[in-house]
Motif scaffolding. Sequence first.
Motif, short mmCIF file in Angstrom:
data_model
loop_
_atom_site.label_atom_id
_atom_site.label_comp_id
_atom_site.label_asym_id
_atom_site.label_seq_id
_atom_site.Cartn_x
_atom_site.Cartn_y
_atom_site.Cartn_z
N HIS A 91 -11.58 -2.95 -2.11
CA HIS A 91 -11.03 -3.00 -0.76
C HIS A 91 -11.18 -4.38 -0.15
N ASP A 148 0.92 -2.85 -6.00
CA ASP A 148 0.34 -1.88 -5.07
C ASP A 148 -1.18 -1.97 -5.08
N HIS A 149 -1.78 -1.50 -3.99
CA HIS A 149 -3.24 -1.53 -3.79
C HIS A 149 -3.58 -0.20 -3.13
N HIS A 150 -4.25 0.69 -3.85
CA HIS A 150 -4.30 2.10 -3.45
C HIS A 150 -5.69 2.55 -2.99
N GLU A 185 -8.63 0.74 -4.74
CA GLU A 185 -9.44 -0.21 -3.97
C GLU A 185 -10.86 0.31 -3.82
N ASP A 190 -6.14 7.56 4.66
CA ASP A 190 -6.39 7.59 3.22
C ASP A 190 -7.34 8.74 2.84
N HIS A 217 0.86 -1.19 0.00
CA HIS A 217 0.00 0.00 0.00
C HIS A 217 0.89 1.23 0.00
N ASP A 269 1.76 -5.72 2.79
CA ASP A 269 0.55 -5.00 3.18
C ASP A 269 0.87 -3.59 3.68
N GLY A 270 1.92 -2.98 3.15
CA GLY A 270 2.24 -1.60 3.49
C GLY A 270 3.32 -1.43 4.53
#
Length: 443
Positions: free
Chosen positions: A200, A124-126, A155, A95, A64, A312-313
């Motif tokens: 998400h 990545d997952h934004h 997400e 966020d 993330h 996971d970030g």
Amino acid sequence: MLLLKNATLVEFAPARVQEGMDILLEGDLIKDVGNQLESTYPTATIKQMHGKLVMPGIVCSHNHFYSGLSRGIMANIAPCPDFISTLQNLWWRLDRAIDEEALYYSGLICCLEAIKSGCSSVIDHHASPSFIQGSLKVLRDGFLKAGLRGMTCYETTDRNGGVDELQAGVEENMAFARLIDREKEQGSSPYLVESHIGAHAPFTVSDPGLEMIAEAVKATGRGIHIHVAEDRYDVSHSHHHYQKDILLRLEAFDLLNHKSLLAHGLFLSEQDIEILNRHDSFLVHNPRSNMNNSVGYNQQLQKFNNVALGTDGIGADMFEELKFAFFKHRDAGGPLWPDSFLGYLNQGNSLLERNFSASFGKIAPGYKADLTICDYRSPTPLVGDNLPGHFAFGLNSSSVDSVIVEGRFVLENRQFPFDVAPIYREAQKVAQRLWKTMDGLGS
């Protein structure tokens, strides 16, 4: 052409170590591997490796980048006794506070940190609910500036704005996928960044949202990237509101395919696992994040056909992530040994192959010239049979010397090709502003 001379060639699956090897790069591909290649390619530029380990580029398969400015966060965070309160009090406030400038510096810093840790690629997952449209292009700009290969997506969720927020998230995913498709056709920029269709988690996406996401997956030819069963709440929510196990619900919307990436999966049922395996989809295991959030441990890793590792970030140090994955597994009484976890690390390259339609993960002609180079002085023999043990008990990110992506150095002799000090100075200022914005949002 670039000739890496006198390298110790390392591959992960199957584990292999070969000393005194030459590796010839031409453009974005490996052209040749062998001994004394300078006589065959006399015009190649020679870079002496002096026995350094040269391995396929390391991939962080779930991250993330919006969390890049959260390290040491000084904001008024209410107590977080469980997973949902951690989301509400910390991450969903962070966020919502992100604007374009904060996202640019967060993403760019994460790219630099990933490269410095030895990654050639990050998936990545934004999320930035106050800045959705155009957010993925900002992240892409950071990938290109740093030279890091990667994937990203937005997400999609309805946790803040209902249907309008769902629609905006889907539209951003589709617009970004179309942008990539146009640029691939035109050949107008390096093909370093790809896309998933993001969501998400099942508990924050309604059935109408899943239907929209399914349409986007079909229209773009991408796969979904989503958290599933990170906490038992996700499972209970699915049973309560939809009377279904989580993956049965996703399968009902035709959301699972060979490009699908599902993060965590701690509490998936036997039926869920069978569904995921049948669709040849990927589970990404994030042990440090699971420990940090106190959500439990995935006791079923060996039941999944496709497993990769992510953070996971929590940074992008995959040497450390592999160690935590192995040691936590042993602590939980699991049967797997380091070779399984080195295989999981290698599987990040399989994810790239599925999405970039190219060959990754081996040092052989025709494979992408994405490489991680380590200066590792071992006090014991290093051979294929004990390579996994060296990863679990010896190698770490401090050994990273250089990283090559698409055939060019993005880190060489532990130095970036541009001055990163001003970026870090500005990021500190932006981080302080971001934390103040969080406090203004309340809980």
